[in-house]
Design a protein around this motif. Structure first.
Motif, mmCIF file in Angstrom:
data_model
loop_
_atom_site.group_PDB
_atom_site.id
_atom_site.type_symbol
_atom_site.label_atom_id
_atom_site.label_comp_id
_atom_site.label_asym_id
_atom_site.label_seq_id
_atom_site.Cartn_x
_atom_site.Cartn_y
_atom_site.Cartn_z
ATOM 1 N N TYR A 46 -23.189 49.651 -46.809
ATOM 2 C CA TYR A 46 -24.056 48.963 -45.857
ATOM 3 C C TYR A 46 -25.353 48.531 -46.520
ATOM 4 O O TYR A 46 -25.680 48.959 -47.629
ATOM 5 N N VAL A 49 -32.085 46.221 -44.627
ATOM 6 C CA VAL A 49 -32.741 44.922 -44.767
ATOM 7 C C VAL A 49 -34.245 45.085 -44.998
ATOM 8 O O VAL A 49 -34.944 45.662 -44.170
ATOM 9 N N ILE A 54 -29.940 38.539 -40.684
ATOM 10 C CA ILE A 54 -28.486 38.595 -40.824
ATOM 11 C C ILE A 54 -27.867 38.517 -39.438
ATOM 12 O O ILE A 54 -28.443 39.004 -38.465
ATOM 13 N N ARG A 55 -26.709 37.885 -39.363
ATOM 14 C CA ARG A 55 -25.991 37.778 -38.089
ATOM 15 C C ARG A 55 -24.624 38.409 -38.232
ATOM 16 O O ARG A 55 -23.957 38.261 -39.264
ATOM 17 N N THR A 56 -24.181 39.113 -37.187
ATOM 18 C CA THR A 56 -22.789 39.560 -37.121
ATOM 19 C C THR A 56 -22.118 38.743 -36.038
ATOM 20 O O THR A 56 -22.731 38.434 -35.007
ATOM 21 N N ILE A 71 -29.566 41.227 -37.299
ATOM 22 C CA ILE A 71 -30.141 42.361 -38.004
ATOM 23 C C ILE A 71 -31.294 41.829 -38.847
ATOM 24 O O ILE A 71 -31.110 40.900 -39.635
ATOM 25 N N ALA A 77 -27.521 46.565 -41.748
ATOM 26 C CA ALA A 77 -26.370 45.682 -41.546
ATOM 27 C C ALA A 77 -25.133 46.480 -41.935
ATOM 28 O O ALA A 77 -24.939 46.809 -43.112
ATOM 29 N N ILE A 93 -20.226 39.495 -41.236
ATOM 30 C CA ILE A 93 -21.656 39.732 -41.413
ATOM 31 C C ILE A 93 -22.149 38.691 -42.413
ATOM 32 O O ILE A 93 -21.662 38.644 -43.548
ATOM 33 N N CYS A 99 -32.111 36.875 -48.037
ATOM 34 C CA CYS A 99 -32.390 38.264 -47.667
ATOM 35 C C CYS A 99 -32.608 39.119 -48.909
ATOM 36 O O CYS A 99 -31.995 38.886 -49.949
ATOM 37 N N CYS A 101 -32.187 43.098 -49.652
ATOM 38 C CA CYS A 101 -31.599 44.294 -49.043
ATOM 39 C C CYS A 101 -31.467 45.402 -50.072
ATOM 40 O O CYS A 101 -31.492 45.167 -51.278
#
Length: 192
Positions: A46, A49, A54-56, A71, A77, A93, A99, A101
């Protein structure tokens, strides 16, 4: 600044413990549009962030992508079912922006889980918070108007409104792009 001390807040975690947790993570930069996980893949870790959005999302039976969650900074995420049950992911995801992370793989997570005092309790607390968030969202989809859901999102997560395309926000709210445009126009007129 690293999100590790914020994400892994727990009374039993000393600065030394947080360093050990941080050392188990790897700093990565993710370009906009990159998939961290695709439907059908097995999750291997995982992402914590530090910056970006971020989008799921999942696909409905007609092939339309429906946003499940966003997220952002200081959030995780993760596709929990795939990671911990060892099954293929049912959702995607994807980075909506560039990003930064901190990634941790499943094996390193397991080492922390079994060697750091309080890590199991931290995990239980995090999972409880996520369950609460999902339950609140489910109830709001039934009890609140789309306009009220948008206003709440705007107040609680302005970064989503600023960074996510409207079509993703609309699907997250359970409405069409046209309905969202109408809601935004009404809010703009009334100043709500």
């Amino acid at each position: 600044m690293t999100p590790i001390p914020i994400i892994y807040q727990h009374p039993l975690f000393s600065p030394d413990t947080l360093r050990k947790i941080s050392d188990a993570h790897q700093l990565i930069h993710i370009p906009k549009g990159t998939y961290l996980l695709k439907e059908g893949q097995l999750s291997m870790g995982y992402h914590c962030v530090e910056s970006g959005l971020i989008r799921t999302y999942a696909l409905d039976p007609n092939g339309n992508d429906i946003t499940v969650d966003f997220i952002g900074q200081n959030e995780i995420a993760i596709e929990v079912v795939s990671l911990f049950q060892g099954v293929a992911a049912k959702e995607n995801i994807q980075a909506l922006t560039e990003c930064t992370c901190w990634y941790i793989g499943y094996e390193d997570f397991q080492k922390l889980f079994h060697t750091i005092e309080g890590f199991t309790e931290w995990g239980r607390n995090w999972m409880t918070q996520q369950l609460f968030k999902v339950k609140q969202r489910s109830i709001s989809m039934i009890t609140e108007s789309a306009s009220d859901r948008y206003i709440t999102l705007q107040k609680e997560h302005p970064e989503i409104i600023q960074q996510a395309p409207l079509k993703y926000i609309a699907s997250f709210l359970g409405i069409t792009d046209t309905s969202l445009s109408r809601i935004r126009a009404e809010i703009s007129k009334t100043g709500t």
